[in-house]
Design an enzyme around this catalytic site. Structure first.
Site, mmCIF file in Angstrom:
data_model
loop_
_atom_site.group_PDB
_atom_site.id
_atom_site.type_symbol
_atom_site.label_atom_id
_atom_site.label_comp_id
_atom_site.label_asym_id
_atom_site.label_seq_id
_atom_site.Cartn_x
_atom_site.Cartn_y
_atom_site.Cartn_z
ATOM 1 N N ASP A 35 0.839 -1.201 0.000
ATOM 2 C CA ASP A 35 0.000 0.000 0.000
ATOM 3 C C ASP A 35 0.877 1.255 0.000
ATOM 4 O O ASP A 35 1.964 1.273 0.581
ATOM 5 C CB ASP A 35 -0.897 -0.009 1.252
ATOM 6 C CG ASP A 35 -2.140 0.849 1.085
ATOM 7 O OD1 ASP A 35 -3.249 0.280 1.005
ATOM 8 O OD2 ASP A 35 -1.997 2.097 1.020
ATOM 9 N N ASP A 60 3.782 2.031 -4.140
ATOM 10 C CA ASP A 60 2.925 2.838 -5.004
ATOM 11 C C ASP A 60 2.776 2.017 -6.287
ATOM 12 O O ASP A 60 3.769 1.773 -6.992
ATOM 13 C CB ASP A 60 3.602 4.182 -5.284
ATOM 14 C CG ASP A 60 2.806 5.049 -6.244
ATOM 15 O OD1 ASP A 60 1.842 4.544 -6.863
ATOM 16 O OD2 ASP A 60 3.156 6.233 -6.390
ATOM 17 N N VAL A 61 1.564 1.582 -6.586
ATOM 18 C CA VAL A 61 1.376 0.663 -7.726
ATOM 19 C C VAL A 61 1.693 1.291 -9.083
ATOM 20 O O VAL A 61 1.777 0.583 -10.086
ATOM 21 C CB VAL A 61 -0.049 0.054 -7.766
ATOM 22 C CG1 VAL A 61 -0.305 -0.822 -6.554
ATOM 23 C CG2 VAL A 61 -1.123 1.137 -7.913
ATOM 24 N N SER A 139 -14.905 -2.206 -11.450
ATOM 25 C CA SER A 139 -16.066 -1.584 -10.797
ATOM 26 C C SER A 139 -17.225 -1.614 -11.776
ATOM 27 O O SER A 139 -17.017 -1.622 -13.002
ATOM 28 C CB SER A 139 -15.765 -0.127 -10.454
ATOM 29 O OG SER A 139 -16.971 0.575 -10.175
ATOM 30 N N TYR A 152 -12.616 7.471 -13.999
ATOM 31 C CA TYR A 152 -12.760 6.201 -13.265
ATOM 32 C C TYR A 152 -13.448 5.126 -14.124
ATOM 33 O O TYR A 152 -13.029 3.971 -14.137
ATOM 34 C CB TYR A 152 -13.547 6.488 -11.988
ATOM 35 C CG TYR A 152 -13.642 5.355 -10.991
ATOM 36 C CD1 TYR A 152 -12.590 5.062 -10.127
ATOM 37 C CD2 TYR A 152 -14.812 4.613 -10.863
ATOM 38 C CE1 TYR A 152 -12.696 4.045 -9.185
ATOM 39 C CE2 TYR A 152 -14.936 3.596 -9.927
ATOM 40 C CZ TYR A 152 -13.876 3.318 -9.083
ATOM 41 O OH TYR A 152 -13.993 2.317 -8.147
ATOM 42 N N LYS A 156 -11.733 1.672 -15.103
ATOM 43 C CA LYS A 156 -12.283 0.384 -14.676
ATOM 44 C C LYS A 156 -12.685 -0.478 -15.875
ATOM 45 O O LYS A 156 -12.660 -1.710 -15.796
ATOM 46 C CB LYS A 156 -13.467 0.608 -13.724
ATOM 47 C CG LYS A 156 -13.038 1.167 -12.347
ATOM 48 C CD LYS A 156 -11.968 0.321 -11.681
ATOM 49 C CE LYS A 156 -11.896 0.516 -10.171
ATOM 50 N NZ LYS A 156 -10.764 -0.243 -9.566
HETATM 51 N N1 LIG Z 1 -16.035 1.138 -2.354
HETATM 52 C C1 LIG Z 1 -16.729 0.886 -3.459
HETATM 53 O O1 LIG Z 1 -17.947 1.097 -3.524
HETATM 54 C C2 LIG Z 1 -16.042 0.306 -4.682
HETATM 55 C C3 LIG Z 1 -16.847 -0.107 -5.735
HETATM 56 C C4 LIG Z 1 -16.247 -0.651 -6.869
HETATM 57 C C5 LIG Z 1 -14.890 -0.787 -6.926
HETATM 58 N N2 LIG Z 1 -14.113 -0.369 -5.885
HETATM 59 C C6 LIG Z 1 -12.667 -0.542 -6.032
HETATM 60 O O2 LIG Z 1 -12.205 -1.357 -4.957
HETATM 61 C C7 LIG Z 1 -10.850 -1.007 -4.672
HETATM 62 C C8 LIG Z 1 -10.699 -0.696 -3.193
HETATM 63 O O3 LIG Z 1 -11.525 0.416 -2.881
HETATM 64 P P1 LIG Z 1 -11.946 0.809 -1.390
HETATM 65 O O4 LIG Z 1 -13.349 1.247 -1.440
HETATM 66 O O5 LIG Z 1 -11.536 -0.247 -0.451
HETATM 67 O O6 LIG Z 1 -11.047 2.130 -1.206
HETATM 68 P P2 LIG Z 1 -10.274 2.716 0.063
HETATM 69 O O7 LIG Z 1 -10.028 4.138 -0.260
HETATM 70 O O8 LIG Z 1 -10.952 2.340 1.342
HETATM 71 O O9 LIG Z 1 -8.863 1.912 0.011
HETATM 72 C C9 LIG Z 1 -7.994 2.064 -1.071
HETATM 73 C C10 LIG Z 1 -6.592 1.637 -0.634
HETATM 74 O O10 LIG Z 1 -5.733 1.790 -1.777
HETATM 75 C C11 LIG Z 1 -4.537 2.452 -1.365
HETATM 76 N N3 LIG Z 1 -3.923 3.152 -2.500
HETATM 77 C C12 LIG Z 1 -4.362 4.268 -3.140
HETATM 78 N N4 LIG Z 1 -3.499 4.614 -4.110
HETATM 79 C C13 LIG Z 1 -2.503 3.689 -4.108
HETATM 80 C C14 LIG Z 1 -1.324 3.492 -4.873
HETATM 81 N N5 LIG Z 1 -0.988 4.350 -5.854
HETATM 82 N N6 LIG Z 1 -0.533 2.431 -4.605
HETATM 83 C C15 LIG Z 1 -0.861 1.571 -3.605
HETATM 84 N N7 LIG Z 1 -1.950 1.715 -2.825
HETATM 85 C C16 LIG Z 1 -2.768 2.758 -3.076
HETATM 86 C C17 LIG Z 1 -4.990 3.393 -0.260
HETATM 87 O O11 LIG Z 1 -3.900 3.814 0.560
HETATM 88 C C18 LIG Z 1 -6.010 2.518 0.474
HETATM 89 O O12 LIG Z 1 -5.394 1.722 1.469
HETATM 90 C C19 LIG Z 1 -10.502 0.159 -5.589
HETATM 91 O O13 LIG Z 1 -9.874 -0.308 -6.754
HETATM 92 C C20 LIG Z 1 -11.870 0.726 -5.939
HETATM 93 O O14 LIG Z 1 -11.843 1.455 -7.135
HETATM 94 C C21 LIG Z 1 -14.654 0.174 -4.766
#
Ligand SMILES: NC(=O)c1ccc[n+]([C@@H]2O[C@H](COP(=O)([O-])OP(=O)(O)OC[C@H]3O[C@@H](n4cnc5c(N)ncnc54)[C@H](O)[C@@H]3O)[C@@H](O)[C@H]2O)c1
Length: 244
Positions: A35, A60-61, A139, A152, A156
C-alpha cells in the site's frame, strides 16, 4: 481454501483490500499488504497476525520498481506468489467540464497502469511456478459509465480489457486472470459521497442496500482458489443486482 498459499493485495491497508486479506488469512494464506500508506499497511498486517502471516510494505502501484519489490517480498519472505489482487484505487470525481487532465491521468495511472504492472510482475513468477491466480478489482462504473467519472469509468473498463488479454496470454501456463466489478460498497471511498448521491445510488439497487467489503472478499476468495479452477478472463459483478 488457500492453505499455505501466498498472496499480495495492493491497497490492502484498509477497505475492500483489507477485507480480502483478512478472508485470505482466515483460509490459511500468508499475505503481503502492498500500500502507498506504508504505516497503515504495517498496522493492518499486525492485526492479521504479523510476522510469518502478514507483512505490510510500502508500494505505489504506479511505480514499476515498487511493484517488483512487493513481488520479491512475497517470494523471499514466504517462498512463492500464488495470488495477486490488484485492488489499489482512488477516485477524482468531477464532470468533464471541471475535471483536470491531472485528475484524469492520476486515476488512469493507479488503476490501469497499476493493475498492468501488478499483473505483469505476478505473471512472471506464476508462469515459472506453473500456477497462480490474478484478480483485478474493476467496478460496475466500468460497465455502465457514471456521470462525474469519465476517468474512473475509463480506468475500470480498461482493467477488463487488460484482464481478458492477459488471461489469454498466460492460460496455457497455468495462470488464471479474472476480475470483479463491485457496486456500492461501504468503505472510506464511498463515505466521501454526498448523502443525496448515496441515496440515489441506493435507489438503483434491487437488493436495496449497499454491500460490505466482506461480500466482495468472498467472491475474490472464490476466484483466488481452486473452486474457480476452470475460470479465466471472467468478470463477476458484486452489486446486489444493480445495473444487471
Ligand atoms: N467502495 C466501493 O464502492 C467500490 C466499488 C467498486 C470498486 N471499488 C474498487 O475497490 C478497490 C478498493 O476500494 P476501497 O473502497 O476499499 O477504497 P479505500 O479508499 O478504502 O482503500 C484504497 C486503498 O488503496 C490504497 N492506495 C491508493 N493509491 C494507491 C497506490 N498508488 N498504490 C498503492 N496503494 C494505493 C490506499 O492507501 C487505500 O489503502 C478500488 O480499486 C476501488 O476502485 C470500490
Amino acid at each position: 481454501m488457500l492453505q499455505d498459499k501466498v498472496a499480495i493485495i495492493t491497497g490492502g491497508a484498509k477497505g475492500i483490500g483489507f477485507a480480502i486479506a483478512e478472508n485470505f488469512v482466515a483460509h490459511g494464506a500468508k499475505v503481503v499488504l502492498a500500500d502507498i500508506d506504508a504505516e497503515h499497511a504495517r498496522e493492518s498486517a499486525a492485526k492479521l497476525g504479523g510476522e510469518g502471516i502478514a507483512l505490510g510494505v510500502a508500494c505505489d502501484v504506479t511505480d514499476a520498481d515498487a511493484v517488483q519489490a512487493a513481488v520479491r517480498t512475497a517470494t523471499d519472505e514466504f517462498g512463492a506468489l500464488d495470488v495477486m489482487v490488484n485492488n489499489a484505487g482512488i477516485t477524482r470525481d468531477a464532470t468533464m467540464r471541471k475535471m483536470t487532465l491531472a485528475d484524469f491521468e492520476a486515476v488512469l495511472d493507479v488503476h490501469v497502469k497499476g493493475a498492468w504492472l501488478g499483473t505483469q510482475a505476478a505473471a512472471a513468477v506464476m508462469r515459472e511456478q506453473g500456477s497462480g491466480s490474478i484478480v483485478n478489482i474493476s467496478s460496475i462504473s466500468g460497465k455502465v459509465g457514471m456521470i462525474g467519472q469519465t476517468n474512473y469509468s475509463a480506468a475500470k473498463a480498461g482493467i477488463i480489457g487488460l484482464t481478458k488479454a492477459a488471461a489469454k496470454e498466460v492460460a496455457h501456463q497455468g495462470v488464471r486472470v479474472n476480475a470483479v466489478q463491485p457496486g456500492l460498497i461501504r468503505t472510506d471511498m464511498t463515505a466521501a459521497l454526498r448523502e443525496d448521491v448515496w441515496q440515489a445510488k441506493l435507489a438503483e439497487i434491487p437488493m436495496q442496500r449497499a454491500g460490505e467489503p466482506e461480500e466482495v472478499a468472498k467472491v475474490v476468495l472464490f476466484l483466488a482458489c481452486d473452486l474457480s479452477s476452470y475460470m479465466t478472463g471472467c468478470v463477476l459483478e458484486i452489486t446486489g443486482g444493480r445495473h444487471i
